[in-house]
Design a protein around this motif. Structure first.
Motif, short mmCIF file in Angstrom:
data_model
loop_
_atom_site.label_atom_id
_atom_site.label_comp_id
_atom_site.label_asym_id
_atom_site.label_seq_id
_atom_site.Cartn_x
_atom_site.Cartn_y
_atom_site.Cartn_z
N ALA A 173 0.51 -1.07 -0.41
CA ALA A 173 0.42 -0.27 -0.12
C ALA A 173 1.03 1.11 -0.01
N ALA A 174 2.07 1.44 0.78
CA ALA A 174 3.32 2.04 0.77
C ALA A 174 3.76 2.24 -0.57
N LEU A 175 3.56 1.56 -0.84
CA LEU A 175 4.26 2.14 -2.66
C LEU A 175 3.41 2.17 -3.36
N TYR A 176 2.03 1.44 -3.37
CA TYR A 176 1.17 2.06 -4.34
C TYR A 176 0.56 4.06 -4.17
N GLY A 177 0.44 3.65 -3.14
CA GLY A 177 0.54 5.18 -3.22
C GLY A 177 1.54 6.07 -3.48
N ALA A 207 1.23 9.36 -6.01
CA ALA A 207 1.71 10.93 -6.29
C ALA A 207 2.98 10.79 -7.30
N LEU A 208 4.07 9.98 -7.35
CA LEU A 208 4.81 10.53 -8.73
C LEU A 208 5.12 10.09 -9.48
N ALA A 209 3.89 8.53 -10.18
CA ALA A 209 3.42 8.46 -12.11
C ALA A 209 2.22 8.38 -11.75
#
Length: 241
Positions: free
Chosen positions: A28-32, A36-38
């Motif tokens: 979930a942290a990577l998905y958020g 935000a970045l791409a």
């Protein structure tokens, strides 16, 4: 003799639910961080994932375009017909002419005509049935037409007892009697040519009645079939009460 275990000597075992929760938190942290970045790349990946799990049937292919059909040939125009020409032959007139018999009158007389009586349509000044003169024929073009409506009394009254003198024997001698006079109503609506048709016991009162009808009363004249005013008779009855 009991041995003492140190704090780090015993290894703790991690349970599978705890490991799964840690993995999900990292995902979930990577998905958020990726959104935000791409954001565009993340949206494209989401659409592919959703499309992979879409179970709706594919749309049917579009029908092929109709083939061009040739129109049937109507055929060529036929040859025009030939003009008909009459034969150079004419009918001959009859050699013997048949003489027609003149009609005979219904009753013998001393004249020379085949019929007797008045003509149906004359052009003189008399009162023929369909003449063109100034007479009073039903179909003439003159001013002497036949009245189809009667004159109508529209104004004036004769109801004053002082217009008539007291007869011999007093007014009771004339009470309950009447006189009828005849006048001719002209095209101007005035009465003239008064004449007593049915007298009363008082001759003087009859004479006064004629004078009052001619001078005091007004009329709407009679009309002929074409709507023109014509002279016509009118009867006036005068009663005494």
């Amino acid at each position: 003799m009991a041995t003492k275990e140190t704090f780090g000597a015993r290894k703790r075992r991690l349970s599978w639910p705890l490991i799964a929760g840690i993995v999900l938190l990292h995902i979930a942290a990577l998905y958020g961080l990726a959104r935000a970045l791409a954001p565009d790349m993340t949206a494209a990946v989401e659409r592919e994932v959703v499309a992979a799990f879409n179970l709706s049937p594919p749309e049917p292919p579009a029908p092929p375009p109709p083939e061009n059909q040739s129109e049937p040939d109507e055929g060529a125009q036929g040859d025009p017909g030939r003009d008909a020409v009459a034969k150079p032959v004419t009918s001959q007139p009859p050699k013997v002419r048949v003489k027609k018999d003149d009609p005979l009158p219904r009753a013998s007389s001393t004249g020379t005509a085949n019929q007797s009586g008045a003509a149906a349509a004359g052009d003189g000044t008399g009162a023929a049935g369909s003449g063109l003169g100034t007479g009073s024929g039903n179909s003439g073009s003159g001013r002497g037409g036949i009245a189809v409506s009667k004159p109508v009394h529209i104004s004036g009254r004769i109801d004053n007892a002082r217009d008539f003198p007291v007869p011999p024997g007093g007014r009771d001698a004339r009470r309950g009697t009447q006189v009828i006079v005849r006048v001719v109503v002209g095209t101007d609506g005035r009465a003239r040519d008064c004449a007593v048709v049915r007298p009363s016991p008082d001759a003087e009162a009859d004479r006064i009645t004629c004078r009052l009808v001619e001078t005091r009363l007004g009329f709407r004249p009679a009309m002929d079939a074409q709507g023109n005013p014509v002279a016509a008779p009118f009867y006036w009855r005068q009663q005494w009460f």
